[in-house]
Design a protein around this motif. Structure first.
Motif, PDB file in Angstrom:
ATOM      1  N   ASP A  49      -0.756 -11.481   1.143  1.00  0.00           N
ATOM      2  CA  ASP A  49      -1.046 -12.019   2.470  1.00  0.00           C
ATOM      3  C   ASP A  49      -2.511 -11.733   2.772  1.00  0.00           C
ATOM      4  O   ASP A  49      -2.929 -10.580   2.789  1.00  0.00           O
ATOM      5  N   ASP A  50      -3.275 -12.771   3.018  1.00  0.00           N
ATOM      6  CA  ASP A  50      -4.711 -12.610   3.248  1.00  0.00           C
ATOM      7  C   ASP A  50      -5.028 -11.806   4.508  1.00  0.00           C
ATOM      8  O   ASP A  50      -6.144 -11.295   4.646  1.00  0.00           O
ATOM      9  N   GLY A  51      -4.062 -11.690   5.416  1.00  0.00           N
ATOM     10  CA  GLY A  51      -4.318 -10.962   6.643  1.00  0.00           C
ATOM     11  C   GLY A  51      -4.118  -9.464   6.534  1.00  0.00           C
ATOM     12  O   GLY A  51      -4.379  -8.733   7.500  1.00  0.00           O
ATOM     13  N   LEU A  52      -3.680  -8.983   5.361  1.00  0.00           N
ATOM     14  CA  LEU A  52      -3.379  -7.565   5.190  1.00  0.00           C
ATOM     15  C   LEU A  52      -4.503  -6.841   4.467  1.00  0.00           C
ATOM     16  O   LEU A  52      -5.127  -7.386   3.552  1.00  0.00           O
ATOM     17  N   ALA A  53      -4.728  -5.596   4.863  1.00  0.00           N
ATOM     18  CA  ALA A  53      -5.579  -4.675   4.110  1.00  0.00           C
ATOM     19  C   ALA A  53      -4.660  -3.639   3.484  1.00  0.00           C
ATOM     20  O   ALA A  53      -3.960  -2.917   4.193  1.00  0.00           O
ATOM     21  N   GLN A  54      -4.648  -3.571   2.145  1.00  0.00           N
ATOM     22  CA  GLN A  54      -3.734  -2.667   1.440  1.00  0.00           C
ATOM     23  C   GLN A  54      -4.510  -1.753   0.497  1.00  0.00           C
ATOM     24  O   GLN A  54      -5.272  -2.232  -0.344  1.00  0.00           O
ATOM     25  N   ALA A  55      -4.284  -0.456   0.649  1.00  0.00           N
ATOM     26  CA  ALA A  55      -4.944   0.539  -0.198  1.00  0.00           C
ATOM     27  C   ALA A  55      -3.872   1.382  -0.883  1.00  0.00           C
ATOM     28  O   ALA A  55      -2.971   1.900  -0.215  1.00  0.00           O
ATOM     29  N   PRO A  56      -3.935   1.535  -2.218  1.00  0.00           N
ATOM     30  CA  PRO A  56      -2.890   2.280  -2.933  1.00  0.00           C
ATOM     31  C   PRO A  56      -2.911   3.766  -2.591  1.00  0.00           C
ATOM     32  O   PRO A  56      -3.975   4.374  -2.497  1.00  0.00           O
ATOM     33  N   VAL A  57      -1.714   4.331  -2.392  1.00  0.00           N
ATOM     34  CA  VAL A  57      -1.607   5.762  -2.097  1.00  0.00           C
ATOM     35  C   VAL A  57      -0.618   6.483  -3.007  1.00  0.00           C
ATOM     36  O   VAL A  57      -0.623   7.708  -3.085  1.00  0.00           O
ATOM     37  N   LEU A  58       0.240   5.743  -3.709  1.00  0.00           N
ATOM     38  CA  LEU A  58       1.278   6.386  -4.525  1.00  0.00           C
ATOM     39  C   LEU A  58       1.734   5.433  -5.618  1.00  0.00           C
ATOM     40  O   LEU A  58       1.951   4.250  -5.363  1.00  0.00           O
ATOM     41  N   SER A  59       1.858   5.969  -6.848  1.00  0.00           N
ATOM     42  CA  SER A  59       2.370   5.185  -7.977  1.00  0.00           C
ATOM     43  C   SER A  59       3.719   5.742  -8.404  1.00  0.00           C
ATOM     44  O   SER A  59       3.893   6.963  -8.512  1.00  0.00           O
ATOM     45  N   GLN A  60       4.681   4.841  -8.651  1.00  0.00           N
ATOM     46  CA  GLN A  60       6.019   5.243  -9.065  1.00  0.00           C
ATOM     47  C   GLN A  60       6.386   4.508 -10.352  1.00  0.00           C
ATOM     48  O   GLN A  60       6.389   3.287 -10.409  1.00  0.00           O
ATOM     49  N   GLU A  61       6.685   5.256 -11.397  1.00  0.00           N
ATOM     50  CA  GLU A  61       7.072   4.684 -12.688  1.00  0.00           C
ATOM     51  C   GLU A  61       8.395   3.946 -12.570  1.00  0.00           C
ATOM     52  O   GLU A  61       9.334   4.411 -11.919  1.00  0.00           O
ATOM     53  N   LEU A  62       8.484   2.778 -13.193  1.00  0.00           N
ATOM     54  CA  LEU A  62       9.756   2.071 -13.274  1.00  0.00           C
ATOM     55  C   LEU A  62      10.576   2.618 -14.428  1.00  0.00           C
ATOM     56  O   LEU A  62      10.051   2.866 -15.520  1.00  0.00           O
ATOM     57  N   VAL A  63      11.870   2.803 -14.185  1.00  0.00           N
ATOM     58  CA  VAL A  63      12.776   3.349 -15.201  1.00  0.00           C
ATOM     59  C   VAL A  63      14.053   2.525 -15.226  1.00  0.00           C
ATOM     60  O   VAL A  63      14.352   1.770 -14.298  1.00  0.00           O
ATOM     61  N   LEU A  64      14.812   2.707 -16.317  1.00  0.00           N
ATOM     62  CA  LEU A  64      16.137   2.116 -16.408  1.00  0.00           C
ATOM     63  C   LEU A  64      17.128   3.121 -15.844  1.00  0.00           C
ATOM     64  O   LEU A  64      17.207   4.261 -16.313  1.00  0.00           O
ATOM     65  N   LEU A  65      17.880   2.707 -14.865  1.00  0.00           N
ATOM     66  CA  LEU A  65      18.865   3.582 -14.229  1.00  0.00           C
ATOM     67  C   LEU A  65      20.232   3.316 -14.844  1.00  0.00           C
ATOM     68  O   LEU A  65      20.678   2.171 -14.949  1.00  0.00           O
TER      69      LEU A  65
END
Length: 286
Positions: free
Chosen positions: A153-169
């Motif tokens: 969305d062009d109206g949003l300002a997004q800054a990364p704060v947390l990374s979460q690894e994808l896993v098979l559950l």
């Protein structure tokens, strides 16, 4: 149409009883009856089937109720937005967040922020939801900021704060090792609701890995998915969130290079955070 007419209509649709609706609205029954008659005349539609004082919505009334609920909800969100601009909200932070962050990440951030000098009286108003709905409510002024997934969305300002690894559950007692993404596609899978950010992310991964994923079940969040997996309904690809430890499940690596779900601190480009909200945003990004 007037705001009173819409409010009266919603109450009458809820109670299906002219007398009870008038009592709860603190108006006379004749006033309510006249207001509804004028509303139907203006719309050129019959909104209620009447049987004495008992009433039922017509099909047209059901459609109109959907519009009325949306209008009144947006008006309430507008009211909350206006309140947020007043001086009395200078020490309040209205934060929308994807649910898994409430388990550890967000409480830790809040506690560390409140322990800083000058922040002792800051109060948080918290709400959980999925990214698309959170973004909609941010735009309507309900929140100062979000902690959510990536959203185009062009109206949003997004800054990364947390990374979460994808896993098979998988169920806790199930031993599994995937050599390829095609093996994943052959498993009975539990996915996210189709309009969610995670559902879109998994769709993009499937395209990049040249596989087709089909889902036996869909659920709104990691907690609901983990509950289904723990009872043997299938497998799932989810971020490794701390809430998974509360369920009888196991996490296994996915094939190939690691995929992550990034959490972003999200604000509106055209609406500047002020006061405590501004300080908390800078704290999260520091």
């Amino acid at each position: 149409m007037t705001l009173n007419q819409l409010t009266y209509f919603r109450k009458l649709a809820e109670t299906r009883h002219m007398g009870r609706a008038a009592e709860e609205l603190l108006i006379s029954q004749p006033s309510l009856s006249v207001a509804m008659a004028r509303l139907e005349e203006e719309l050129g539609l019959v909104l209620f089937d009447r049987a004495g004082r008992r009433m039922a919505l017509t099909p047209d009334g059901e459609i109109f109720l959907e519009h009325v609920q949306k209008i009144l909800r947006e008006m309430e969100e507008t009211r909350l937005h206006m309140l947020s601009l007043s001086d009395c909200r200078r020490c309040h932070i209205r934060l929308g967040c994807v649910a898994p962050l409430f388990d550890a990440y967000l409480p830790g951030k809040m506690r560390a922020f409140l322990d800083l000098p000058g922040n002792e009286k800051v109060q948080f108003a918290l709400d959980a939801g999925q990214t698309p709905e959170l973004v909609r409510r941010l735009k309507n002024g309900v929140y100062d900021m979000l902690l959510c997934s990536r959203w185009e969305d062009d109206g949003l300002a997004q800054a990364p704060v947390l990374s979460q690894e994808l896993v098979l559950l998988a169920p806790a007692d199930h031993m599994i090792s995937l050599a390829s993404w095609q093996e994943l596609a052959d498993l009975p899978l539990i996915g996210y609701e189709e309009q969610s950010a995670m559902a879109q992310m998994l769709e993009h991964i499937a395209v990049s890995e040249q596989i087709a994923l089909s889902f036996a079940y869909r659920a709104p969040n990691e907690e609901a998915i983990a509950a289904l997996v723990s009872h043997g309904f299938g497998f799932a690809v989810v971020p490794r969130v701390t809430t998974l430890q509360h369920y009888d499940v196991s996490c296994h690596p996915l094939p190939g290079s690691g995929h992550i779900r990034q959490i972003y601190l999200t604000t509106l480009k055209n609406r500047r955070c002020t006061g405590a909200a501004r300080r908390f945003m800078e704290f999260c990004l520091s």
